[in-house]
Design a protein around this motif. Structure first.
Motif, PDB file in Angstrom:
ATOM      1  N   SER A 156      35.626  38.277  43.685  1.00 50.22           N
ATOM      2  CA  SER A 156      35.290  38.837  42.376  1.00 50.22           C
ATOM      3  C   SER A 156      36.459  38.685  41.420  1.00 50.22           C
ATOM      4  N   PRO A 157      36.199  38.626  40.122  1.00 48.23           N
ATOM      5  CA  PRO A 157      37.289  38.589  39.144  1.00 48.23           C
ATOM      6  C   PRO A 157      38.240  39.769  39.310  1.00 48.23           C
ATOM      7  N   GLY A 158      37.703  40.924  39.702  1.00 51.91           N
ATOM      8  CA  GLY A 158      38.558  42.091  39.912  1.00 51.91           C
ATOM      9  C   GLY A 158      39.543  41.875  41.041  1.00 51.91           C
ATOM     10  N   TRP A 159      39.080  41.251  42.128  1.00 47.82           N
ATOM     11  CA  TRP A 159      39.973  41.010  43.263  1.00 47.82           C
ATOM     12  C   TRP A 159      41.037  39.982  42.883  1.00 47.82           C
ATOM     13  N   VAL A 160      40.642  38.946  42.154  1.00 44.22           N
ATOM     14  CA  VAL A 160      41.611  37.937  41.721  1.00 44.22           C
ATOM     15  C   VAL A 160      42.654  38.576  40.809  1.00 44.22           C
ATOM     16  N   ALA A 161      42.223  39.489  39.954  1.00 46.80           N
ATOM     17  CA  ALA A 161      43.165  40.190  39.080  1.00 46.80           C
ATOM     18  C   ALA A 161      44.141  41.030  39.911  1.00 46.80           C
ATOM     19  N   GLN A 162      43.656  41.651  40.984  1.00 41.81           N
ATOM     20  CA  GLN A 162      44.542  42.416  41.873  1.00 41.81           C
ATOM     21  C   GLN A 162      45.564  41.503  42.532  1.00 41.81           C
ATOM     22  N   LEU A 163      45.130  40.320  42.935  1.00 41.68           N
ATOM     23  CA  LEU A 163      46.042  39.347  43.544  1.00 41.68           C
ATOM     24  C   LEU A 163      47.122  38.950  42.555  1.00 41.68           C
ATOM     25  N   CYS A 164      46.734  38.635  41.336  1.00 43.64           N
ATOM     26  CA  CYS A 164      47.698  38.251  40.305  1.00 43.64           C
ATOM     27  C   CYS A 164      48.705  39.374  40.066  1.00 43.64           C
ATOM     28  N   GLU A 165      48.206  40.598  39.943  1.00 48.36           N
ATOM     29  CA  GLU A 165      49.073  41.755  39.722  1.00 48.36           C
ATOM     30  C   GLU A 165      50.052  41.923  40.870  1.00 48.36           C
ATOM     31  N   ALA A 166      49.577  41.775  42.103  1.00 48.26           N
ATOM     32  CA  ALA A 166      50.442  41.937  43.272  1.00 48.26           C
ATOM     33  C   ALA A 166      51.526  40.861  43.312  1.00 48.26           C
ATOM     34  N   LEU A 167      51.187  39.630  42.921  1.00 48.39           N
ATOM     35  CA  LEU A 167      52.180  38.554  42.923  1.00 48.39           C
ATOM     36  C   LEU A 167      53.308  38.827  41.936  1.00 48.39           C
ATOM     37  N   TYR A 168      53.018  39.527  40.850  1.00 47.30           N
ATOM     38  CA  TYR A 168      54.060  39.887  39.890  1.00 47.30           C
ATOM     39  C   TYR A 168      54.936  41.027  40.400  1.00 47.30           C
ATOM     40  N   LYS A 169      54.399  41.881  41.235  1.00 52.60           N
ATOM     41  CA  LYS A 169      55.103  43.105  41.596  1.00 52.60           C
ATOM     42  C   LYS A 169      55.749  43.077  42.976  1.00 52.60           C
TER      43      LYS A 169
END
Length: 234
Positions: free
Chosen positions: A49-62
């Motif tokens: 889901s777009p939501g899960w991909v957004a979580q992945l992106c956020e985690a890669l930054y943090k």
């Protein structure tokens, strides 16, 4: 932790700083640069889901990739693919993350402290991939500020010493007990966890959150120069 977090020493003899999201603004890196890492994972999840991909992106930054794996429950195949993509990542000149304003002030404090109080020791400790972390360090000439720069490189393999072992080695090398160190970072699960393992006082940098889940474990500051200015005017 019984009795609360380790007390911040009145006058630390050694200050260890984290890099990403502590000194450097990781979100300055455009999404297009980390897109190959995202693609390497979503190739195994075509219906993510777009939501899960957004979580992945956020985690890669943090977070470092090994903690991203835990946070998002990546499979071994997904982690291996992301690992390969991350290991080859190079930042274009226009994608080098900038220093936070308070980090610029803190580094200026460190230069003054090194000149006026040469007995103090300063270290930089970061976790990630060696080529990428080295590029960030060189871009800002950070070796000029620190007596020791350590990269806990994930691509060094599972037998790498790790951050806790490095802090123990520094304690011995600099002939200072752990309680005379102060470790400053943004991640309770990485550099601050390593500090806790070896009994070093530590400070959590929380610029944009209340960090309510960490208030009993760490002293919290909004800006790094809150710490370095205390050393300057102690």
């Amino acid at each position: 932790m019984v009795g609360g977090p380790p007390r911040t020493p009145a006058a630390p003899s050694a200050l260890i700083l984290d890099l990403d999201n502590t000194l450097l603004r990781s979100r300055d890196i455009p999404v297009r640069v980390i897109q190959p890492i995202i693609d390497s994972v979503t190739a195994f999840r075509p219906y993510a889901s777009p939501g899960w991909v957004a979580q992945l992106c956020e985690a890669l930054y943090k977070l470092p990739l090994d903690l991203v794996k835990i946070r998002l429950e990546l499979t071994e195949e997904e982690f291996a693919a992301a690992f390969r993509a991350y290991r080859e990542l190079t930042l274009p000149d226009d994608a080098i993350p900038s220093l936070f304003d308070d980090a610029v002030r803190a580094l200026a404090d460190i230069l003054r402290l090194r000149d006026r109080q040469p007995v103090l020791r300063f270290g930089l400790m970061t976790r990630g991939f060696r080529k990428l972390q080295t590029q960030k360090i060189r871009a800002h000439n950070l070796t000029a500020y620190f007596h020791e720069v350590y990269i806990d490189a994930l691509d060094d393999g599972p037998n790498r010493p790790g951050q806790a072992a490095h802090l123990r080695a520094l304690s011995a090398k600099w002939d200072m007990p752990p309680e005379q160190f102060l470790v400053v970072g943004d991640d309770p699960l990485s550099e601050l966890s390593a500090a806790e393992q070896v009994g070093m006082p530590n400070v959590l940098v929380a610029r944009h959150s209340d960090a309510s889940d960490s208030t009993e474990r760490h002293r919290i500051v909004r800006n790094i120069d809150e710490v370095t200015s205390e050393l300057c005017y102690d």
